[in-house]
Scaffold this active site. Structure first.
Site, PDB file in Angstrom:
ATOM      1  N   TYR A   1       0.920  11.101   1.949  1.00 47.86           N
ATOM      2  CA  TYR A   1       1.331  12.046   3.003  1.00 47.86           C
ATOM      3  C   TYR A   1       1.687  11.309   4.291  1.00 47.86           C
ATOM      4  CZ  TYR A   1       0.764  15.521   6.738  1.00 47.86           C
ATOM      5  OH  TYR A   1       0.950  16.302   7.854  1.00 47.86           O
TER       6      TYR A   1
ATOM      7  N   ASN B   1       9.697  21.975  10.951  1.00 44.68           N
ATOM      8  CA  ASN B   1       8.232  22.043  10.897  1.00 44.68           C
ATOM      9  C   ASN B   1       7.671  22.119   9.477  1.00 44.68           C
ATOM     10  OD1 ASN B   1       5.392  22.957  11.864  1.00 44.68           O
ATOM     11  ND2 ASN B   1       6.114  24.645  10.597  1.00 44.68           N
TER      12      ASN B   1
HETATM   13  N1  NAD Z   1      -2.311  21.302  10.590  1.00 47.75           N
HETATM   14  C1  NAD Z   1      -2.439  20.050  10.978  1.00 47.75           C
HETATM   15  O1  NAD Z   1      -3.556  19.610  11.340  1.00 47.75           O
HETATM   16  C2  NAD Z   1      -1.249  19.138  11.011  1.00 47.75           C
HETATM   17  C3  NAD Z   1      -1.423  17.845  11.520  1.00 47.75           C
HETATM   18  C4  NAD Z   1      -0.325  16.992  11.580  1.00 47.75           C
HETATM   19  C5  NAD Z   1       0.921  17.421  11.136  1.00 47.75           C
HETATM   20  N2  NAD Z   1       1.056  18.678  10.622  1.00 47.75           N
HETATM   21  C6  NAD Z   1       2.397  19.078  10.176  1.00 47.75           C
HETATM   22  O2  NAD Z   1       2.764  20.274  10.824  1.00 47.75           O
HETATM   23  C7  NAD Z   1       3.575  21.074   9.970  1.00 47.75           C
HETATM   24  C8  NAD Z   1       2.978  22.455   9.816  1.00 47.75           C
HETATM   25  O3  NAD Z   1       1.628  22.324   9.377  1.00 47.75           O
HETATM   26  P1  NAD Z   1       0.694  23.591   9.093  1.00 47.75           P
HETATM   27  O4  NAD Z   1      -0.701  23.104   9.139  1.00 47.75           O
HETATM   28  O5  NAD Z   1       1.089  24.744   9.939  1.00 47.75           O
HETATM   29  O6  NAD Z   1       1.075  23.864   7.552  1.00 47.75           O
HETATM   30  P2  NAD Z   1       0.965  25.180   6.661  1.00 47.75           P
HETATM   31  O7  NAD Z   1       0.806  24.693   5.263  1.00 47.75           O
HETATM   32  O8  NAD Z   1      -0.049  26.107   7.212  1.00 47.75           O
HETATM   33  O9  NAD Z   1       2.406  25.863   6.838  1.00 47.75           O
HETATM   34  C9  NAD Z   1       3.551  25.269   6.347  1.00 47.75           C
HETATM   35  C10 NAD Z   1       4.602  26.335   6.144  1.00 47.75           C
HETATM   36  O10 NAD Z   1       5.755  25.676   5.590  1.00 47.75           O
HETATM   37  C11 NAD Z   1       6.248  26.446   4.523  1.00 47.75           C
HETATM   38  N3  NAD Z   1       6.917  25.590   3.551  1.00 47.75           N
HETATM   39  C12 NAD Z   1       6.372  24.574   2.845  1.00 47.75           C
HETATM   40  N4  NAD Z   1       7.276  24.049   2.017  1.00 47.75           N
HETATM   41  C13 NAD Z   1       8.428  24.730   2.215  1.00 47.75           C
HETATM   42  C14 NAD Z   1       9.718  24.665   1.632  1.00 47.75           C
HETATM   43  N5  NAD Z   1      10.011  23.792   0.651  1.00 47.75           N
HETATM   44  N6  NAD Z   1      10.678  25.516   2.079  1.00 47.75           N
HETATM   45  C15 NAD Z   1      10.387  26.423   3.048  1.00 47.75           C
HETATM   46  N7  NAD Z   1       9.181  26.548   3.610  1.00 47.75           N
HETATM   47  C16 NAD Z   1       8.209  25.710   3.196  1.00 47.75           C
HETATM   48  C17 NAD Z   1       5.014  27.126   3.914  1.00 47.75           C
HETATM   49  O11 NAD Z   1       5.364  28.292   3.173  1.00 47.75           O
HETATM   50  C18 NAD Z   1       4.181  27.428   5.147  1.00 47.75           C
HETATM   51  O12 NAD Z   1       4.463  28.689   5.684  1.00 47.75           O
HETATM   52  C19 NAD Z   1       3.696  20.286   8.667  1.00 47.75           C
HETATM   53  O13 NAD Z   1       4.876  19.510   8.668  1.00 47.75           O
HETATM   54  C20 NAD Z   1       2.475  19.390   8.695  1.00 47.75           C
HETATM   55  O14 NAD Z   1       2.635  18.241   7.896  1.00 47.75           O
HETATM   56  C21 NAD Z   1       0.000  19.540  10.547  1.00 47.75           C
END
Ligand code: NAD
Length: 252
Positions: free
Chosen positions: A157, A92
């Site tokens: 992205y 994730n």
């Molecule tokens: N929020 C959205 O609308 C959305 C939409 C489509 C896809 N996504 C995908 O869902 C996933 C989660 O999104 P989110 O909105 O919860 O993101 P977020 O930024 O709120 O959380 C991401 C988490 O990943 C951790 N992280 C980032 N890089 C890291 C690394 N190198 N090593 C360890 N941990 C790491 C961060 O510390 C954070 O806790 C992501 O892959 C994002 O691309 C999100």
């Protein structure tokens, strides 16, 4: 009645906040033994204890950066040694720089590819080697609706998420003989900390975006968590190589 993920050993990356935190909590509620991983030190200590108590299971926080191959290997090997197996890996963790063409710079693109794609492939390799010993496992990657529909300000992205779609399909074919399934969830716009920051900063016309979502609302982290729980569980045992859109039927 047996719970959906009862006694399944599940690794979830990016579990300190947003979607990952919701996945970890849902997996605990469904009876999983949850290894909640993130790079933010100590961020999950209290919460994981609360979850363990609330759901009468084990939620164990682990802190490492998914781009650090040594730390990832040590963590996965330690989990496998302690639990005797790894049933599910939920890739994730991800980062995003929302920048239009002309603004995005190489360092930001490289970082996104390093975290969102290369680290994911490396974790799939490592987990698959351990899962193959038991001839079973489920890997769920986090794609995005932007991979299929595109989105302004997300050229780089969305390319990383397009790569995840391809990784998922190829890994599913390659790992099927080892009894390992690989799928991806493609979220639409999900209300997380990141979403709030983004829309507060850009003042984007969110109402317009919601109008293009057939179900008429933004997604919740729990919507994604439920899809991941299904794909991690044996109820999806004949599903592999699929990209499950969880986007309210969006046409961004
Ligand atoms: N929020 C959205 O609308 C959305 C939409 C489509 C896809 N996504 C995908 O869902 C996933 C989660 O999104 P989110 O909105 O919860 O993101 P977020 O930024 O709120 O959380 C991401 C988490 O990943 C951790 N992280 C980032 N890089 C890291 C690394 N190198 N090593 C360890 N941990 C790491 C961060 O510390 C954070 O806790 C992501 O892959 C994002 O691309 C999100």
């Amino acid at each position: 009645m047996e719970q959906l993920l009862q006694n399944k050993v599940c690794i979830i990356t990016g579990a300190a906040q947003g979607i990952g935190k919701a996945i970890a909590e849902q997996f605990a509620a469904d009876g999983g033994i949850v290894y909640a991983c993130d790079r933010q030190p100590n961020s999950m200590n209290e919460w994981s204890e609360e979850c363990s108590r609330k759901y009468v299971t084990k939620v164990i926080p682990l802190y490492f950066d998914i781009t650090d191959t040594v730390e990832v290997k040590n963590a996965f090997m330690a989990i496998n040694k302690k639990e005797g197996k790894i049933d599910a890996l939920i890739n994730n963790a991800g980062v995003v720089f929302n920048k239009k063409l002309g603004m995005i710079v190489r360092e930001e693109m490289e970082l996104m590819f390093k975290i969102n794609v290369i680290a994911v492939i490396e974790m799939i390799q490592l987990a698959a080697r351990l899962m193959a010993r038991n001839k079973r496992g489920s890997i769920v990657n986090m794609a995005s609706v932007t991979a299929m529909l595109g989105s302004p300000g997300q050229v780089a992205y969305s390319a990383t998420k397009g790569a995840i779609v391809s990784v998922t399909k190829s890994a599913a074919k390659e790992l099927a003989p080892s009894g390992i399934r690989v799928n991806a969830v493609a979220p639409g716009i999900i209300k997380t900390e990141r979403f709030t920051e983004l829309y507060e900063a850009t003042g984007d016309k969110i109402d317009e975006r919601i109008r293009r979502i057939a179900l008429g609302r933004l997604g919740n982290p729990e919507d994604i968590a439920n899809a991941c729980a299904f794909l991690a569980s044996d109820r999806s045992s004949y599903i592999s190589g699929q990209i499950l859109g969880v986007d309210g039927c969006a046409s961004i």
